[in-house]
Design a protein around this motif. Structure first.
Motif, PDB file in Angstrom:
ATOM      1  N   ARG A  36       0.810  -1.218   0.000  1.00 50.88           N
ATOM      2  CA  ARG A  36       0.000   0.000   0.000  1.00 50.88           C
ATOM      3  C   ARG A  36       0.840   1.264   0.000  1.00 50.88           C
ATOM      4  O   ARG A  36       0.342   2.370   0.220  1.00 50.88           O
ATOM      5  N   LYS A  37       2.151   1.123  -0.273  1.00 55.37           N
ATOM      6  CA  LYS A  37       3.030   2.293  -0.313  1.00 55.37           C
ATOM      7  C   LYS A  37       3.825   2.378  -1.612  1.00 55.37           C
ATOM      8  O   LYS A  37       4.025   3.456  -2.167  1.00 55.37           O
ATOM      9  N   ALA A  38       4.311   1.231  -2.085  1.00 57.77           N
ATOM     10  CA  ALA A  38       5.083   1.200  -3.333  1.00 57.77           C
ATOM     11  C   ALA A  38       4.855  -0.145  -4.001  1.00 57.77           C
ATOM     12  O   ALA A  38       4.606  -1.150  -3.324  1.00 57.77           O
ATOM     13  N   ASP A  39       4.924  -0.163  -5.304  1.00 56.34           N
ATOM     14  CA  ASP A  39       4.832  -1.412  -6.055  1.00 56.34           C
ATOM     15  C   ASP A  39       6.237  -1.948  -6.294  1.00 56.34           C
ATOM     16  O   ASP A  39       7.082  -1.253  -6.872  1.00 56.34           O
ATOM     17  N   ILE A  40       6.487  -3.175  -5.853  1.00 55.89           N
ATOM     18  CA  ILE A  40       7.766  -3.832  -6.087  1.00 55.89           C
ATOM     19  C   ILE A  40       7.651  -4.588  -7.408  1.00 55.89           C
ATOM     20  O   ILE A  40       6.871  -5.534  -7.520  1.00 55.89           O
ATOM     21  N   VAL A  41       8.408  -4.161  -8.394  1.00 59.07           N
ATOM     22  CA  VAL A  41       8.309  -4.708  -9.748  1.00 59.07           C
ATOM     23  C   VAL A  41       9.499  -5.627  -9.998  1.00 59.07           C
ATOM     24  O   VAL A  41      10.654  -5.197  -9.915  1.00 59.07           O
ATOM     25  N   LEU A  42       9.215  -6.883 -10.307  1.00 57.93           N
ATOM     26  CA  LEU A  42      10.268  -7.881 -10.478  1.00 57.93           C
ATOM     27  C   LEU A  42      10.686  -7.975 -11.944  1.00 57.93           C
ATOM     28  O   LEU A  42       9.864  -8.283 -12.812  1.00 57.93           O
ATOM     29  N   ARG A  43      11.949  -7.721 -12.186  1.00 59.16           N
ATOM     30  CA  ARG A  43      12.547  -7.904 -13.507  1.00 59.16           C
ATOM     31  C   ARG A  43      13.817  -8.742 -13.313  1.00 59.16           C
ATOM     32  O   ARG A  43      14.936  -8.262 -13.442  1.00 59.16           O
ATOM     33  N   GLY A  44      13.583 -10.017 -12.946  1.00 64.72           N
ATOM     34  CA  GLY A  44      14.690 -10.936 -12.702  1.00 64.72           C
ATOM     35  C   GLY A  44      14.758 -11.986 -13.786  1.00 64.72           C
ATOM     36  O   GLY A  44      13.725 -12.511 -14.217  1.00 64.72           O
ATOM     37  N   TYR A  45      15.983 -12.312 -14.219  1.00 64.52           N
ATOM     38  CA  TYR A  45      16.180 -13.217 -15.349  1.00 64.52           C
ATOM     39  C   TYR A  45      17.272 -14.227 -14.999  1.00 64.52           C
ATOM     40  O   TYR A  45      18.472 -13.920 -15.075  1.00 64.52           O
ATOM     41  N   SER A  46      16.836 -15.407 -14.616  1.00 64.22           N
ATOM     42  CA  SER A  46      17.763 -16.445 -14.189  1.00 64.22           C
ATOM     43  C   SER A  46      18.784 -16.744 -15.281  1.00 64.22           C
ATOM     44  O   SER A  46      18.436 -16.889 -16.458  1.00 64.22           O
ATOM     45  N   GLY A  47      20.051 -16.833 -14.891  1.00 59.03           N
ATOM     46  CA  GLY A  47      21.119 -17.178 -15.811  1.00 59.03           C
ATOM     47  C   GLY A  47      21.773 -16.008 -16.509  1.00 59.03           C
ATOM     48  O   GLY A  47      22.809 -16.171 -17.151  1.00 59.03           O
TER      49      GLY A  47
END
Length: 255
Positions: A36-47
Motif C-alpha cells: 500500500r506504499k510502493a509497487d515492487i516490480v520484479l525484472r529478474g532473469y535467471s542465468g
C-alpha cells in the motif's frame, strides 16, 4: 496499469532477483513492508550476466516512460564471475568488460530521472562444497568464492566512482559464522535466512540515505490509510481499528 499510481521499486538482475520471492525471499519481504506504499516490480532473469543485461536496458527502462521508478535495485555479477569455460561458451564475462557493463547500466539508470534512486548489489559469496558435493560439475569447477570476491570488489569500487549506493553482499553473508550452512539452498541461491540478510542491508541503505523524499516505508503515505467506519470493530464495541499499516513480517525486526 491499475491505479492509484504508486512509487515503483524495480528489482533488476539475474536469479538472485528472479527467485527473490521464493523461500520467503528478500523481494517478498520488501513487498510486504511496502504494501500500500510502493509497487515492487520484479525484472529478474535467471542465468543472465551483465553482457545480456545491457542489451535490453532501453526495453526494460525506456527513457521516455511517463513514470520512472523511484528506486532500482540492480544485481549482476555472480554469473559474470564464473571462470571461463574452455569452449568459450557460458556466462563468464571478463572483469574489465563486467565493470564497463555495470557502468553502462548505472549511467542509463541515472539518466532516467533526477528522482530515480539506485542501489547495486555486489556478487554474493557462495558455498563451493554445497555446489559441487563430491563430484565435479560437468568436469569444471567454474564458480568459486574467490572469483565472486574479485567481482564484488570491482562492483563496489565502480559504485564509489559513480556515487551509486552499493551493498557488499559477499561480506554481508559471511558475517554469520554459520553462513555456509544456513544462507543457501544449493550453495548459490538464498534461503530465507540468506534473504533476511539481504533485506536488512537494503533497508539499512534506504534508512541512511539522504534521499528526499525518503523511501523508508515508515515515511511514505499509506494508500487509503484514513480511518474508516468499515474498519474492524475495536474491543470497546464503539470504535474501529485502523489496520492499514499492518504487515505479515511486522516492522520491529527491520528497524
Amino acid at each position: 496499469m491499475v491505479g492509484p499510481v504508486r512509487p515503483q521499486f524495480v528489482l533488476f538482475g539475474s536469479s538472485i532477483v528472479q527467485f527473490s520471492y521464493s523461500h520467503l525471499g528478500w523481494g517478498s519481504i520488501l513487498s510486504d513492508l511496502y504494501a500500500r506504499k510502493a509497487d515492487i516490480v520484479l525484472r529478474g532473469y535467471s542465468g543472465w550476466n551483465s553482457r545480456r543485461a545491457v542489451k535490453v536496458l532501453d526495453e526494460i527502462f525506456p527513457k521516455n516512460a511517463t513514470e520512472q521508478p523511484s528506486l532500482i535495485i540492480v544485481y549482476f555479477g555472480g554469473n559474470d564471475s564464473l571462470l571461463p569455460h574452455p569452449s568459450g561458451l557460458g556466462q563468464h564475462v571478463p572483469l574489465q568488460e563486467y565493470i564497463e557493463n555495470m557502468r553502462k547500466i548505472g549511467t542509463h539508470l541515472k539518466s532516467l530521472s533526477n528522482m530515480t534512486r539506485i542501489i547495486f548489489l555486489s556478487a554474493p559469496s557462495v558455498n563451493e562444497a554445497q555446489i559441487y558435493g563430491d563430484s565435479e560439475l560437468v568436469g569444471q569447477r567454474l564458480r568459486t568464492n574467490e572469483s565472486c570476491r574479485i567481482y564484488s570488489e570491482a562492483c563496489l569500487e565502480l559504485c564509489r566512482e559513480m556515487n551509486i549506493k552499493a551493498i557488499d553482499l559477499w561480506s554481508a553473508l559471511q558475517k554469520r559464522d554459520d553462513w555456509r550452512d544456513v544462507c543457501f539452498t544449493d550453495g548459490i541461491h538464498l534461503t530465507a535466512e540468506g534473504s533476511k540478510i539481504v533485506a536488512k542491508e537494503i533497508l539499512k541503505v534506504i534508512k541512511e540515505a539522504d534521499w528526499e523524499p525518503s523511501l523508508q516505508s515508515s515515511s511514505m503515505p499509506t494508500e487509503y490509510g484514513e480511518d474508516s467506519p468499515y474498519d474492524p470493530i475495536g474491543p470497546d464495541g464503539n470504535t474501529t481499528i485502523n489496520i492499514s499499516n499492518r504487515t505479515f513480517y511486522g516492522t520491529v525486526q527491520w528497524k
